[in-house]
Design an enzyme around this catalytic site. Structure first.
Site, PDB file in Angstrom:
ATOM      1  N   CYS A  73      75.947 107.549  35.962  1.00  8.68           N
ATOM      2  CA  CYS A  73      75.410 108.917  35.959  1.00  8.68           C
ATOM      3  C   CYS A  73      75.324 109.470  37.374  1.00  8.68           C
ATOM      4  CB  CYS A  73      73.981 108.936  35.432  1.00  8.68           C
ATOM      5  SG  CYS A  73      73.815 108.291  33.801  1.00  8.68           S
ATOM      6  N   GLU A 116      79.028 115.201  35.512  1.00 14.27           N
ATOM      7  CA  GLU A 116      77.713 114.592  35.778  1.00 14.27           C
ATOM      8  C   GLU A 116      77.793 113.087  35.554  1.00 14.27           C
ATOM      9  OE1 GLU A 116      74.220 116.486  34.167  1.00 14.27           O
ATOM     10  OE2 GLU A 116      75.050 118.479  34.531  1.00 14.27           O
TER      11      GLU A 116
HETATM   12  P1  XMP Z   1      74.103 102.016  31.793  1.00 14.11           P
HETATM   13  O1  XMP Z   1      73.309 101.968  33.061  1.00 14.11           O
HETATM   14  O2  XMP Z   1      73.666 100.990  30.807  1.00 14.11           O
HETATM   15  O3  XMP Z   1      73.742 103.443  31.156  1.00 14.11           O
HETATM   16  O4  XMP Z   1      75.565 102.001  32.036  1.00 14.11           O
HETATM   17  C1  XMP Z   1      74.293 103.880  29.947  1.00 14.11           C
HETATM   18  C2  XMP Z   1      73.730 105.239  29.610  1.00 14.11           C
HETATM   19  O5  XMP Z   1      74.105 106.216  30.574  1.00 14.11           O
HETATM   20  C3  XMP Z   1      74.088 107.505  29.976  1.00 14.11           C
HETATM   21  N1  XMP Z   1      75.333 108.193  30.305  1.00 14.11           N
HETATM   22  C4  XMP Z   1      75.436 109.193  31.185  1.00 14.11           C
HETATM   23  N2  XMP Z   1      74.487 109.828  31.905  1.00 14.11           N
HETATM   24  N3  XMP Z   1      76.170 111.175  32.910  1.00 14.11           N
HETATM   25  C5  XMP Z   1      74.856 110.845  32.755  1.00 14.11           C
HETATM   26  O6  XMP Z   1      74.000 111.439  33.414  1.00 14.11           O
HETATM   27  C6  XMP Z   1      77.175 110.588  32.193  1.00 14.11           C
HETATM   28  O7  XMP Z   1      78.350 110.916  32.357  1.00 14.11           O
HETATM   29  C7  XMP Z   1      76.775 109.552  31.294  1.00 14.11           C
HETATM   30  N4  XMP Z   1      77.487 108.753  30.436  1.00 14.11           N
HETATM   31  C8  XMP Z   1      76.567 107.943  29.851  1.00 14.11           C
HETATM   32  C9  XMP Z   1      73.916 107.307  28.484  1.00 14.11           C
HETATM   33  O8  XMP Z   1      72.572 107.591  28.178  1.00 14.11           O
HETATM   34  C10 XMP Z   1      74.262 105.839  28.318  1.00 14.11           C
HETATM   35  O9  XMP Z   1      73.692 105.252  27.175  1.00 14.11           O
END
Ligand code: XMP
Length: 481
Positions: free
Chosen positions: A306, A418
């Site tokens: 993120c 994002e």
């Molecule tokens: P981890 O740290 O386990 O997090 O890889 C997975 C979670 O990240 C979120 N997610 C995103 N958040 N931009 C964001 O701000 C993104 O492009 C994005 N893609 C995933 C989502 O909640 C996921 O479960």
């Protein structure tokens, strides 16, 4: 304008204080937890609805291990419903819709269908669905004539062992064993085919004793949906395909349109558990609860991929978000899912200790065999790709769904990402990763003297640490091999 006096905390800012424990073995610890009321997971772990993490293969592996996978939504509605079906069909005590063929088709066609559906036999039925016989791989394997109609080679009804559609697992196993057969067709009083029990499925049941299953013995699976009006169709298709839980997939769930969508989904599909998210404040939890959701997902900007906090300036460090939201969620009686930022089994223990019922993992599972995509080699090491669902390439891929023409330059330039694209080390089978993660969690729970996750909530005490404490926590003053 307001500024909070206390800094927000995340996993590395704290440790859990060891407590007197009567637990002598990690096996005395029970990691089971509630995903939503009515669905318990033996492992409190969910694979994230990201297109580099969860499709059918991951969802099957997660459910077999005792967790659950949430299928991402960055595909057509039909494709997502198909993945739901794949998981639901992958194993069950009873195959409800066995592959059937009419009696007069050539053997070659029966063979083709067995290959297409990956089954070791097809049931022969008449036009009213009455059982006529069965053709298995033994019948087709060495047959000299591929054009012969199947009724000439099938085992006819008179010689088939069948059972009633109310057969129980134990007696079915007994029948299969006594007759040394692999497939048991189930029929109703008029001899219509209503299901099939296979020895293979019964063996799988024994192999994965912790698996997350529904009442029919099928693996459970979740599906993500968005907030657009057409996402109601997506939800309907997934429900029709047998999905066990729907997850609203919105970065900022504490928004009127997201709350409205949750209400609509609950109205349309009141019997299907619904997870709302994402929020990072107690107010967000409360407003979600009012829509009727069955669990709430917490985490804004914590994910490994993120950049929401950098691009927008918004977010709440994840441990504080869980702690604050959990107080409200537990007051209301809503299970909380901690989503994002988890890198180790220690982080899982901290997230649960802070009040989460389960955790959602993205990049930690993205390097496994079961995640979509292939491993690539860079400088002699194997990696797999993980990307944020709001990253540039994921945004562009989404725009392409259902479109034939190439995207324009503008399509690319208009994206404000994002999230990022990244590589994670290849890590082998997901069950091996889960074994390590759950081993760490069990050990963590024994340090707290907690036999269950609710006991962990009660007994947990966090201590804030300084950068010196963080340095002390990792291997130090040695060269790690
Ligand atoms: P981890 O740290 O386990 O997090 O890889 C997975 C979670 O990240 C979120 N997610 C995103 N958040 N931009 C964001 O701000 C993104 O492009 C994005 N893609 C995933 C989502 O909640 C996921 O479960």
């Amino acid at each position: 304008m307001k500024i909070r006096p206390e800094p927000g905390l995340t996993f590395d800012d704290v440790l859990l204080v060891p407590k007197r424990s009567s637990i002598q073995s990690r096996t005395a610890v029970n990691t089971a937890s509630e995903l939503v009321p009515g669905i318990r997971l033996a492992l409190p772990i969910i694979s994230a609805n990201m297109d580099t993490v969860t499709e059918a293969e991951m969802a099957i592996a997660m459910a077999r291990a005792g967790g659950i996978g949430i299928l991402h939504r960055f595909m057509s509605i039909a494709a997502q419903a198909d993945l739901v079906r794949q998981v639901k069909r992958s194993e069950s005590f009873v195959v409800e819709n066995p592959v059937t063929v009419p009696p007069d088709i050539p053997l070659r066609e029966a063979r083709r269908q067995m290959q297409e559906f990956g089954v070791g036999g097809v049931v022969v039925v008449d036009e009213n669905g009455k059982l006529l016989g069965m053709v298995t791989s033994r019948d087709v394997l060495l047959s000299p004539d591929d054009d012969v109609p199947v009724h000439k080679v099938m085992t006819p009804r008179a010689r088939l062992v069948v059972a009633s559609h109310e057969e129980h697992l134990e007696s079915a196993r007994d029948i299969l064993y006594r007759h040394r057969i692999e497939k048991l067709p189930l029929v109703d009083a008029e001899d219509h085919l209503v299901g099939l029990i296979t020895a293979k499925d019964i063996v799988k049941l024994q192999k994965y004793p912790q698996a997350t299953k529904d009442a029919k013995g099928r693996l459970r699976v979740g599906a993500a949906i968005g907030v657009r009006p057409e996402d109601l169709e997506r939800a309907a298709a997934c429900v029709e395909a047998g999905v066990d839980v729907l997850v609203l997939d919105v970065a900022h769930g504490h928004a009127d349109h997201a709350l409205e969508m949750l209400r609509k989904i609950k109205r349309e599909f009141p019997e299907v558990p619904l997870i709302g998210g994402n929020v990072a404040t107690p107010e967000g939890v409360r407003d979600m609860a009012e829509t009727g959701v069955d669990a709430v997902k917490v985490g804004v900007g914590a994910g490994s991929i993120c950049i929401t906090r950098i691009v927008t300036g918004f977010g709440v460090p994840q441990l504080s978000a869980i702690l604050e939201c959990a107080r409200e969620a537990q007051r209301i009686g809503l299970p909380l899912i901690a989503d994002g930022g988890i890198r180790t089994s220690g982080d899982i223990t901290k997230a649960l200790a802070a009040g989460a019922s389960t955790v959602m993992l993205g990049s930690l599972l993205a390097g496994t065999d079961e995640s979509p995509g292939v491993a690539v080699v860079r400088q002699g090491r194997r990696y797999k790709v993980v990307r944020g669902m709001a990253s540039l390439t994921a945004n562009v891929a989404r725009k392409r769904i259902g479109r034939d023409e190439e995207l324009s330059q503008e399509d690319w330039e208009k994206v404000v990402p994002e999230g990022v694209e990244a590589m994670v080390p290849y890590r082998g089978a997901v069950r091996d990763i889960l074994y390590q993660l759950v081993g760490g969690l069990r050990s963590g729970m024994s340090y707290a003297g907690a036999r269950t996750i609710p006991e962990l909530w009660e007994r947990a005490e966090f201590i804030r640490i300084t950068p010196a404490g963080q340095r002390e926590s990792a291997p130090h003053d040695v060269n790690v091999m």
